[in-house]
Design an enzyme around this catalytic site. Structure first.
Site, PDB file in Angstrom:
ATOM      1  N   LYS A 272       0.853  -1.192   0.000  1.00  0.00           N
ATOM      2  CA  LYS A 272       0.000   0.000   0.000  1.00  0.00           C
ATOM      3  C   LYS A 272       0.888   1.241   0.000  1.00  0.00           C
ATOM      4  O   LYS A 272       1.816   1.359   0.803  1.00  0.00           O
ATOM      5  CB  LYS A 272      -0.875  -0.010   1.257  1.00  0.00           C
ATOM      6  CG  LYS A 272      -1.792   1.195   1.409  1.00  0.00           C
ATOM      7  CD  LYS A 272      -2.978   1.127   0.452  1.00  0.00           C
ATOM      8  CE  LYS A 272      -3.869   2.350   0.530  1.00  0.00           C
ATOM      9  NZ  LYS A 272      -4.817   2.333   1.639  1.00  0.00           N
TER      10      LYS A 272
ATOM     11  N   HIS B 165      -3.253   4.936  -2.536  1.00  0.00           N
ATOM     12  CA  HIS B 165      -4.172   6.007  -2.138  1.00  0.00           C
ATOM     13  C   HIS B 165      -3.708   7.250  -2.885  1.00  0.00           C
ATOM     14  O   HIS B 165      -2.678   7.840  -2.565  1.00  0.00           O
ATOM     15  CB  HIS B 165      -4.099   6.225  -0.618  1.00  0.00           C
ATOM     16  CG  HIS B 165      -5.009   7.318  -0.133  1.00  0.00           C
ATOM     17  ND1 HIS B 165      -5.957   7.118   0.827  1.00  0.00           N
ATOM     18  CD2 HIS B 165      -5.108   8.627  -0.491  1.00  0.00           C
ATOM     19  CE1 HIS B 165      -6.614   8.247   1.051  1.00  0.00           C
ATOM     20  NE2 HIS B 165      -6.106   9.185   0.267  1.00  0.00           N
TER      21      HIS B 165
ATOM     22  N   ASP C  78     -13.096  -0.299   2.105  1.00  0.00           N
ATOM     23  CA  ASP C  78     -12.294   0.695   2.832  1.00  0.00           C
ATOM     24  C   ASP C  78     -12.885   0.911   4.231  1.00  0.00           C
ATOM     25  O   ASP C  78     -12.990   2.050   4.703  1.00  0.00           O
ATOM     26  CB  ASP C  78     -12.188   2.018   2.071  1.00  0.00           C
ATOM     27  CG  ASP C  78     -11.113   2.923   2.673  1.00  0.00           C
ATOM     28  OD1 ASP C  78     -10.346   2.460   3.535  1.00  0.00           O
ATOM     29  OD2 ASP C  78     -11.046   4.109   2.276  1.00  0.00           O
TER      30      ASP C  78
HETATM   31  O1  DOR Z   1     -10.788   8.315   5.271  1.00  0.00           O
HETATM   32  C1  DOR Z   1      -9.833   7.575   5.402  1.00  0.00           C
HETATM   33  N1  DOR Z   1      -9.659   6.860   6.522  1.00  0.00           N
HETATM   34  N2  DOR Z   1      -8.932   7.488   4.414  1.00  0.00           N
HETATM   35  C2  DOR Z   1      -7.782   6.827   4.585  1.00  0.00           C
HETATM   36  O2  DOR Z   1      -6.994   6.807   3.677  1.00  0.00           O
HETATM   37  C3  DOR Z   1      -7.451   6.189   5.857  1.00  0.00           C
HETATM   38  C4  DOR Z   1      -8.671   5.852   6.569  1.00  0.00           C
HETATM   39  C5  DOR Z   1      -8.432   5.494   8.027  1.00  0.00           C
HETATM   40  O3  DOR Z   1      -7.524   4.685   8.282  1.00  0.00           O
HETATM   41  O4  DOR Z   1      -9.160   5.974   8.893  1.00  0.00           O
HETATM   42 ZN    ZN Z   2      -8.211   2.860   3.391  1.00  0.00          ZN
END
Ligand code: DOR
Ligand code: ZN
Length: 415
Positions: free
Chosen positions: A136, A167, A279
């Site tokens: 990642k 990302h 996600d």
């Molecule tokens: O909104 C997000 N939360 N984007 C990310 O890239 C990380 C993730 C998190 O780990 O909370």
């Molecule tokens: Zn993520």
């Protein structure tokens, strides 16, 4: 031989067949198999379970938000039998020692099979690549990670053959004005930041890149130029910045307009976007109290497949596409024998009934954080789930224990 008999979605159509299983793998697919151990499902449709390429189960370091046990139990109830855990934990998954720490935690607690993504912010040795499931890269700062200098990405990705998920938000494009609404958050991290990052990757990286959580149809168009694969989340498909979610809709990349989410769904159902991943990134309700200070991220591992099944029922995505984006394509990208009903593949299935539509309620989900941004939306949850031939969910209840989950890829070093 164990046989599961029912209406399988096999070779792009629903067929009454028998699937024979030995040592957790599909070994026979036939009209009828003679055996003593049969599981018959005259009702419902059987499809491969979900391969979720992108979750944050928060362990080690942030276990008040989630841990491998609660996260993987949620996954199981949502029809996910394999997930990849992201490296922005504490400590981050950026050394062999930290990887093994996480591996041991997940192995002892996970209900379902799993992989671990390694934080790629430097050149890595081949022995690391042999062990990890995927990599990642974070191009911008986000929850618990510092950005890298994007200029090193071509060099650090050059020799890697395993999946590299990125990302993509261009760091210098992100503004830091005070935010009080989802609209403000979208203004601070607009679509153009994602577009810029994807354009940089297309122009500078040769290898195959997988773009995580796309939030703009334009960045998908650009990614296609280099045949990068793309992933979209259910929140970018079914939520938008005009909904009254407050910080419970704050996420990176941000929720966009309803028009954009509609286009992303069209890209997904027409075969342009390759993967749906949750996600899943939970935070506690207390952390989400103040919009400006709230960390970005929202939970979703238990509702992704159920929301998509509902969308299929509405006629907005075909069952064929659904199986591809939720199971088959992520399995292929990760090079694991999961996500497909085929000889030699793991016998991982869900059985759902189109009529068993339910309202999503946080109190019925298994998250530690206790909330969902999809509250009250309609969804179709699986009634049965099988992992490697073992019944894991029976009539909506789990019947396996934590620790059942197995790591992929198998590796001598970890034995
Ligand atoms: O909104 C997000 N939360 N984007 C990310 O890239 C990380 C993730 C998190 O780990 O909370
Ligand atoms: Zn993520």
């Amino acid at each position: 031989m164990k046989v599961i008999s029912g209406k399988f979605f096999y070779n792009d159509e629903i067929k009454e067949i028998d699937v024979g299983i030995e040592e957790g793998k599909i070994v026979e697919i036939k009209k009828h198999i003679v055996t003593e151990e049969r599981y018959e499902f005259p009702e419902g449709v059987i499809i491969p379970s979900m391969v979720d390429m992108h979750v944050h189960f928060r362990e080690p370091g942030y276990t008040w938000k989630e841990d491998f046990e609660s996260g993987s139990l949620s996954a199981l109830h949502g029809g996910v039998t394999f997930y990849i855990d992201m490296p922005n934990t504490n400590p981050p998954t950026n050394s062999l020692e930290n990887f093994i720490l996480k591996y041991n935690l997940a192995k002892s607690k996970s209900y379902v099979d799993f992989g671990i993504a390694y934080l790629l912010d430097n050149k890595v040795e081949k022995n690391i690549e042999d062990i990890v499931t995927s990599f990642k890269i974070y191009m911008s700062e986000t929850t618990n990670v510092k950005p890298l200098n994007p200029l090193i990405i071509p060099e650090i990705t050059k020799d890697i053959t395993k999946n590299i998920t990125v990302h993509a938000e261009w760091p210098e494009c992100i503004k830091k004005y005070e935010e009080n609404s989802l609209n403000d958050h979208d203004k601070n991290r607009p679509e153009t930041c994602e577009i810029k990052a994807v354009r940089f990757l297309v122009n500078n990286v040769d290898g195959k890149i997988h773009i995580a959580h796309v939030s703009s149809p334009d960045s998908v168009d650009i990614a296609l130029a280099k045949k990068f694969t793309t992933e979209v989340t259910p929140h970018h498909l079914f939520l938008n910045k005009n909904m009254q979610l407050g910080a419970f809709g704050k996420v990176n990349p941000p929720l966009r307009s309803e028009h954009v989410s509609g286009m992303l769904l069209e890209y997904l159902s027409s075969g342009i976007i390759d993967v749906v991943a949750s996600d899943h990134s939970p935070h506690s309700p207390e952390e989400k109290e103040n919009f400006n200070l709230a960390p970005s991220g929202l939970p979703g591992v238990e509702t992704s497949m159920p929301l998509l099944l509902m969308e299929m029922k509405r006629g907005n995505i075909s069952l064929n596409r659904l199986v591809k984006v939720v199971s088959e394509n992520p399995g292929k990208l990760l090079n694991i024998k999961k996500g497909k009903i085929e000889l030699g593949y793991d016998a991982d299935f869900v059985i759902f009934h189109l009529s068993s539509e339910k309202r999503i309620k946080a109190k019925n989900l298994h998250y530690k954080c206790g909330w969902t941004p999809f509250e009250n939306m309609d969804a179709i949850f699986p009634d049965y789930v099988f992992i490697r031939g073992e019944m894991a969910i029976k009539k909506g209840e789990e019947i396996i224990n934590p620790g059942y989950g197995k790591y992929y890829p198998e590796n001598e070093f970890l034995k």
